[in-house]
Scaffold this motif. Structure first.
Motif, short mmCIF file in Angstrom:
data_model
loop_
_atom_site.label_atom_id
_atom_site.label_comp_id
_atom_site.label_asym_id
_atom_site.label_seq_id
_atom_site.Cartn_x
_atom_site.Cartn_y
_atom_site.Cartn_z
N ARG A 18 1.01 -1.49 -0.02
CA ARG A 18 -0.22 -0.03 0.03
C ARG A 18 0.27 0.90 -0.34
O ARG A 18 0.69 2.23 -0.94
CB ARG A 18 -0.94 -0.30 0.99
CG ARG A 18 -2.00 1.09 1.29
CD ARG A 18 -2.11 0.79 2.73
NE ARG A 18 -2.46 2.20 3.60
CZ ARG A 18 -3.09 3.21 4.27
NH1 ARG A 18 -4.85 3.14 3.48
NH2 ARG A 18 -2.49 3.99 4.84
N VAL A 21 2.17 2.21 -3.55
CA VAL A 21 1.52 2.83 -4.59
C VAL A 21 1.49 4.03 -3.71
O VAL A 21 1.56 5.04 -4.94
CB VAL A 21 0.10 1.76 -4.44
CG1 VAL A 21 -0.87 2.45 -5.54
CG2 VAL A 21 0.50 0.43 -5.02
N ILE A 22 1.33 4.64 -2.56
CA ILE A 22 1.21 5.93 -2.35
C ILE A 22 2.48 6.57 -2.57
O ILE A 22 2.58 7.38 -3.19
CB ILE A 22 1.10 6.26 -1.04
CG1 ILE A 22 -0.45 5.58 -0.60
CG2 ILE A 22 0.94 8.13 -0.95
CD1 ILE A 22 -0.73 5.69 1.25
N ILE A 24 4.52 6.25 -5.14
CA ILE A 24 5.02 6.28 -6.53
C ILE A 24 4.61 8.14 -6.86
O ILE A 24 5.65 8.89 -7.41
CB ILE A 24 4.28 5.46 -7.85
CG1 ILE A 24 5.19 3.75 -7.47
CG2 ILE A 24 4.45 5.52 -8.58
CD1 ILE A 24 4.09 3.41 -7.50
N PRO A 25 3.20 7.72 -6.61
CA PRO A 25 3.12 9.53 -7.53
C PRO A 25 4.12 11.24 -6.02
O PRO A 25 3.83 11.88 -6.96
CB PRO A 25 1.32 10.04 -7.15
CG PRO A 25 1.41 8.35 -6.78
CD PRO A 25 1.88 7.45 -6.78
N TYR A 26 3.75 10.22 -4.82
CA TYR A 26 4.16 11.60 -3.79
C TYR A 26 5.18 12.17 -4.02
O TYR A 26 5.92 12.96 -4.43
CB TYR A 26 4.11 10.23 -2.40
CG TYR A 26 3.55 11.19 -1.49
CD1 TYR A 26 4.35 12.71 -1.20
CD2 TYR A 26 2.95 11.24 -0.40
CE1 TYR A 26 4.09 13.20 -0.45
CE2 TYR A 26 2.60 12.03 -0.03
CZ TYR A 26 3.35 12.96 0.69
OH TYR A 26 2.91 14.03 1.69
N TRP A 28 7.16 11.23 -6.63
CA TRP A 28 7.23 12.32 -8.09
C TRP A 28 6.92 13.67 -8.09
O TRP A 28 7.09 14.29 -7.85
CB TRP A 28 6.15 11.67 -9.14
CG TRP A 28 5.84 11.69 -10.95
CD1 TRP A 28 5.70 13.54 -10.91
CD2 TRP A 28 7.12 11.69 -11.67
NE1 TRP A 28 5.82 13.85 -12.19
CE2 TRP A 28 6.67 13.10 -12.36
CE3 TRP A 28 7.83 10.71 -12.01
CZ2 TRP A 28 7.05 12.87 -14.05
CZ3 TRP A 28 8.16 10.82 -12.77
CH2 TRP A 28 7.83 11.29 -14.58
N LEU A 29 5.59 13.82 -7.20
CA LEU A 29 5.29 15.18 -6.71
C LEU A 29 6.18 16.02 -5.84
O LEU A 29 6.81 17.64 -5.96
CB LEU A 29 4.00 15.12 -6.23
CG LEU A 29 3.00 15.07 -7.29
CD1 LEU A 29 1.28 14.95 -6.46
CD2 LEU A 29 2.75 16.26 -8.81
N LEU A 30 7.08 15.11 -5.43
CA LEU A 30 7.58 15.48 -4.13
C LEU A 30 9.04 16.33 -5.31
O LEU A 30 9.69 17.96 -4.73
CB LEU A 30 8.17 15.12 -3.34
CG LEU A 30 6.92 14.87 -1.78
CD1 LEU A 30 7.91 13.82 -1.22
CD2 LEU A 30 7.19 16.36 -1.43
N LEU A 31 9.27 15.52 -6.29
CA LEU A 31 10.89 15.51 -6.84
C LEU A 31 10.80 16.89 -7.87
O LEU A 31 11.26 17.62 -8.05
CB LEU A 31 11.76 14.44 -7.39
CG LEU A 31 12.04 13.63 -6.49
CD1 LEU A 31 11.95 12.28 -6.83
CD2 LEU A 31 12.96 14.51 -5.53
N LEU A 32 9.38 16.75 -8.49
CA LEU A 32 9.34 17.72 -9.61
C LEU A 32 8.03 18.63 -8.77
O LEU A 32 7.73 19.87 -10.34
CB LEU A 32 8.79 16.84 -11.00
CG LEU A 32 9.78 16.24 -11.48
CD1 LEU A 32 9.87 14.28 -11.77
CD2 LEU A 32 10.74 17.30 -13.04
#
Lengths: 304, 376, 267
Positions: A18, A21-22, A24-26, A28-32
């Protein structure tokens, strides 16, 4: 039991990882999305130098084993010392505020009319509202140049009918900027308003009428208050991005049209002053952080 | 249901329970949904969990299915602890209240879905799907999509899908809740037939007491996370354990009384409403002057205009309202102290000759064995 | 009873004229024989032919399509996961920050996003080019996908997932066999939305692109700054046509999905 229906616990078992899964997008958004702001913040405290990249480092590795921090508030002081920047912020606020109000008035009447249209028309009307929303922003702004310029279609049309004798000077004025903003952002206003008005229970208005309320008064005392969530969402969607708008003032506005987005662009691309551009961005962000958070809160409420 | 008359494994101490719910507690944060609940269910039972909404019955069912983690305690199925087994590995299937038919699959594919997960050979899957379609009489609808089915058909597809894997235990969450009354009654009998034919243990959640009475071998009445009474439908109806159960199952008149001891007829109570002694055959362990209640079902109250021959268990009142129900009528009788009792009488005569009408002075009377004495 | 009076008809006519006349004029004058954009000189498609000769525009269009395709596909994957996380993962640590990062890019002025992303790439010494534009586009597009998927999931019946698990389906297979097919229309419209967002973006691409990765909007912008020409009208018309086609398709898919939901609710 309603309690159990919304209980997300068993979804823990749906994805074994779980947290993965959280993540992956988390991440991504933190880095970019988030990390870049830290760089903007950092560079806004640096000094402009002629180098690549064109800013100084904040950490100076000297003789001691700890680096010394060389942060300078010069960029921010500069923003306050040169009246251009303050004026640009104030002018952006003014333009964003006035155009939000105008967009709201025009958008509300269109959204209201679409929501009250006969059922079979509503789908196609809504589609007609959405279509420009998908069409290139740049192209839509460009379309107005041909209309508004001195020898443009509007002036030609008005002169041929004989309403005016001399062409109107609209292009490169604040008026052109307002027209461009209202035109470009109208769908952003209409969509949330429509979503709200369409759901509204018409029997409420009937009840108001039944209780002796005139239609116009019912509109002000029933329809408007109930559509406040839609109004809020629409206004946020217009006000916040307009504050930093670049394309419209650049293409339709004149030299006296001051908007902070354009100032930022100029500092960055023409003056190559990255630290000042960063300071401009940070200050703009500081102005917008409250509206953005309010917007996020209103959206979360609407979804849940 | 003829063989079911003899079916009472819970009375037979040599029988081993099939499902053992042992001291199970479920908490959602601070809220306790299930409070230290223990319950045994036997093989081939048709067990109903009955209670008002929010009593924890659905939570208990979802714990059996594996959708809710148990906070404390454990659940055994056929002697094996299943508490930690995830839902997709449990030999238990569930029929959902919303039916949860996969909208993008045909009826046939929906029924085959569970079998495919077990990687059964295709011909066996086809054969079982066929069987199931026949069982629920939907063979002609095999290629329909769920949105082309009526409510009753959807319900049967959901049932077939949950039975296709031949589960050890079938859980049904308000299986008939979305059907109209007539269809619901018919489907109740179908459910019972299928349950008997396939010899599957059923646990059903319902808030409809009539439904629970009709289908169940036993009923577990729940309230705020606890089991209040577990018994056969008849026992629950005729010998409820307290006022709440009596009130929840069917219509009932509950009267307050003061315990005055035993005599040759049975328990003597001083009724608050008639201000006279009433009798009940049931014996109770209590001390003199204890406050208690007696419950009388409306159909057990005799209503008449003339004074009954016996002179005990009589209440006098006036007909306040009549609800004509076709085969029977319900009379609302107002006692002298203002209390309203309900009495039901079968309409054996045609209405014209009916001699009971509004404002008639009437006597209500009941036999000593008809009332249940309740201590709480 | 719905009251649909003169006011409503009036506001619809005026409103839609305002929205559409500029675009219609733009399209009309792309077929103008004359180079003067405001004087009609007869019908001609010569500007389209000229467009086909313009290597700069063709290169930019190719870059844009590549970026849009890759970024919308990645954004759809990430955004779908994000939408599920928002609706089906309850309260995890840092949820508020997460939803903030989903909603903020949708209203955040593009100049801020563009500048900040660029500064990070520079600081990390990542060469600017197609790759960096794509990364930036994925980031803001995925937020739109997340919101679209999130609103679809809010009407998704959880017992469908539970039913599949109950019938012995593993969690991952359940997602692939049940959840994904049911929310697919929303995922597809999320993809289309990402694609057009990427296709349209000028500001963020201007910041994050490098030499050799000029996108079509950047090319159009530099042409617009030199003045209004029928060639720009022609390329705009093509873009408007492509997007219109996409949106009409998407909304037809969406309508079918809506009808399906309505049907299931009625039975």
């Amino acid at each position: 039991m309603n309690l159990t229906q919304t209980n997300p616990n068993f979804f823990k078992s749906i994805f074994n990882g779980r947290n993965a899964v959280i993540a992956i997008p988390y991440i991504w958004l933190l880095l970019l999305f988030l990390l870049p702001f830290i760089y903007v913040l950092k560079i806004s405290f640096a000094e402009t130098i002629y180098a690549r990249p064109p800013y100084s480092s904040l950490l100076i590795w000297g003789d001691s084993w700890l680096p010394s921090i060389k942060a300078s508030f010069d960029n921010y002081l500069f923003l306050f010392s040169d009246s251009l920047y303050i004026k640009a912020y104030l002018s952006s606020l003014k333009i964003a505020f006035i155009s939000t109000i105008l967009t709201l008035i025009i958008g509300y009447s269109i959204a209201y009319s679409v929501a009250r249209a006969p059922n079979r028309w509503r789908g196609i009307l809504l589609m007609l509202v959405i279509l420009p929303f998908w069409t290139s922003f740049l192209i839509r702004v460009y379309a107005w140049i041909g209309i508004l310029k001195t020898e443009g279609l509007l002036n030609l049309a008005l002169m041929s009918i004989g309403i005016i004798e001399k062409p109107l000077m609209i292009m490169n004025t604040d008026l052109a900027v307002y027209i461009g903003i209202i035109y470009s952002y109208l769908p952003f206003m209409i969509l949330p308003l429509y979503a709200n008005l369409e759901k509204m229970d018409m029997s409420l208005l009937e009840a108001a009428a039944d209780l002796g309320c005139r239609p116009f008064k019912a509109f002000w005392t029933v329809t408007i208050p109930l559509s406040i969530p839609g109004i809020m969402a629409g206004c946020f969607l217009v006000f916040i991005p307009v504050m930093g708008e670049f394309v419209i003032p650049d293409l339709l506005g004149g030299s006296e049209t001051l908007m902070i987005g354009k100032v930022l662009w100029t500092e960055f691309f023409y003056n190559r002053d990255w630290p000042v551009a960063s300071a401009v961005a940070i200050l703009l962000l500081a102005i917008l952080v409250v509206p953005i958070m309010l917007y996020q809160r209103s959206q979360e409420k609407a979804i849940s | 249901m003829s063989e079911n008359i003899q079916f009472s494994p819970w009375l037979d101490s040599s029988q081993k329970p099939y499902i053992q719910i042992q001291n199970v507690t479920k908490k959602f944060g601070e809220f306790t949904a299930i409070d230290n609940l223990t319950l045994d269910i036997y093989k081939n039972e048709f067990f109903s969990l009955l209670g008002p909404s929010g009593c924890g019955k659905t939570t208990l069912l979802r714990m059996l299915a594996g959708f809710e983690k148990i906070t404390q305690g454990k659940i055994l199925l056929d002697g094996e602890d299943i508490s930690e087994i995830p839902p997709h590995l449990r030999p238990i299937n569930m029929m959902f209240q919303s039916y949860a038919l996969f909208p993008h699959m045909t009826v046939e594919k929906n029924i085959a879905f569970g079998l495919k997960q077990d990687n059964l050979p295709t011909n066996e899957i086809n054969q079982r799907v066929e069987e199931m379609l026949e069982l629920v009489e939907l063979t002609d609808f095999a290629n329909r999509k769920p949105n082309q089915l009526s409510g009753g058909q959807s319900q049967r597809v959901a049932l077939a899908r949950s039975l296709a894997k031949r589960p050890k235990l079938l859980l049904l969450d308000e299986p008939l809740g979305a059907l109209d009354k007539r269809l619901r009654e018919q489907t109740q009998f179908e459910l019972m037939d299928i349950q008997e034919k396939l010899e599957v243990t059923f646990v059903i959640v319902t808030h409809d007491q009539e439904e629970a009475m009709t289908v169940s071998s036993r009923i577990g009445v729940m309230d705020s996370g606890n089991l209040v009474q577990v018994a056969t439908p008849a026992e629950i109806y005729e010998a409820p354990i307290n006022k709440d159960v009596a009130d929840f199952i069917g219509d009932v008149n509950i009267l307050k009384g003061i315990y005055k001891g035993q005599n040759e007829v049975g328990t003597q109570l001083l009724s608050e409403d008639s201000n006279s002694i009433v009798f009940a055959t049931q014996e109770v362990g209590a001390s003199i002057e204890d406050e208690m209640w007696f419950a009388i079902r409306p159909e057990k109250l005799e209503i008449s205009k003339t004074i009954p021959s016996h002179n005990h268990n009589i209440l006098k009142g006036k007909i306040e309202d009549i609800a004509y129900g076709g085969s029977f009528s319900t009379y609302h009788v107002k006692l002298d102290n203002g209390r309203i009792l309900k009495a039901i009488r079968a309409n054996r005569e045609r209405t014209k000759e009916h001699h009971l009408t509004w404002n008639d002075e009437v006597y209500l009377q009941w036999a000593p064995h008809s009332a249940v004495v309740l201590l709480s | 009873m719905k009251r649909f009076g003169t006011f409503n008809i009036f506001s619809l006519i005026v409103g839609f004229s305002f929205l559409y006349i500029p675009i219609i004029l733009l399209i009309l004058f792309s077929f103008n024989e004359s180079r003067l954009v405001t004087v009609w000189g007869g019908f001609s498609t010569k500007w389209y032919a000229e467009l086909m000769q313009n290597q700069g525009i063709k290169d930019a269009a190719w870059v844009t399509i590549k970026v849009a395709f890759v970024s919308s596909t990645m954004a759809t994957i990430l955004g779908t996961i994000a939408g599920l996380v928002m609706t089906r993962f309850g309260n995890f640590k840092g949820r508020t920050l997460f939803s903030g990062m989903i909603y903020a890019p949708m209203v955040m002025p593009e100049v801020i996003i563009g500048l900040s992303t660029l500064l990070m790439f520079v600081a990390l010494a990542i060469d600017r080019g197609i790759f960096t534009v794509t990364l930036a586009h994925i980031t803001f597009s995925m937020c739109y996908v997340a919101v679209v998927v999130q609103s679809r999931m809010s009407s998704y019946d959880d017992s469908l997932t539970e039913a599949a698990l109950d019938l012995g389906c593993t969690p991952f297979r359940t997602f692939m066999l049940i959840t994904l097919p049911i929310i697919l229309p929303a995922v597809v419209s999320g993809w289309l939305l990402s694609f057009t967002l990427s296709l349209d973006d000028l500001v963020i691409a201007s910041f994050t692109s490098g030499p050799g990765s000029t996108t079509l909007p950047m090319k159009i912008y530099s042409m617009v700054r030199l003045g209004v020409t029928p060639e720009i009208n022609a390329v705009s018309t093509i873009l408007v046509g492509v997007v219109t086609l996409g949106v009409v398709t998407a909304s037809l898919i969406g309508r079918r999905q809506k009808q399906q939901i309505l049907k299931t609710q009625h039975t």
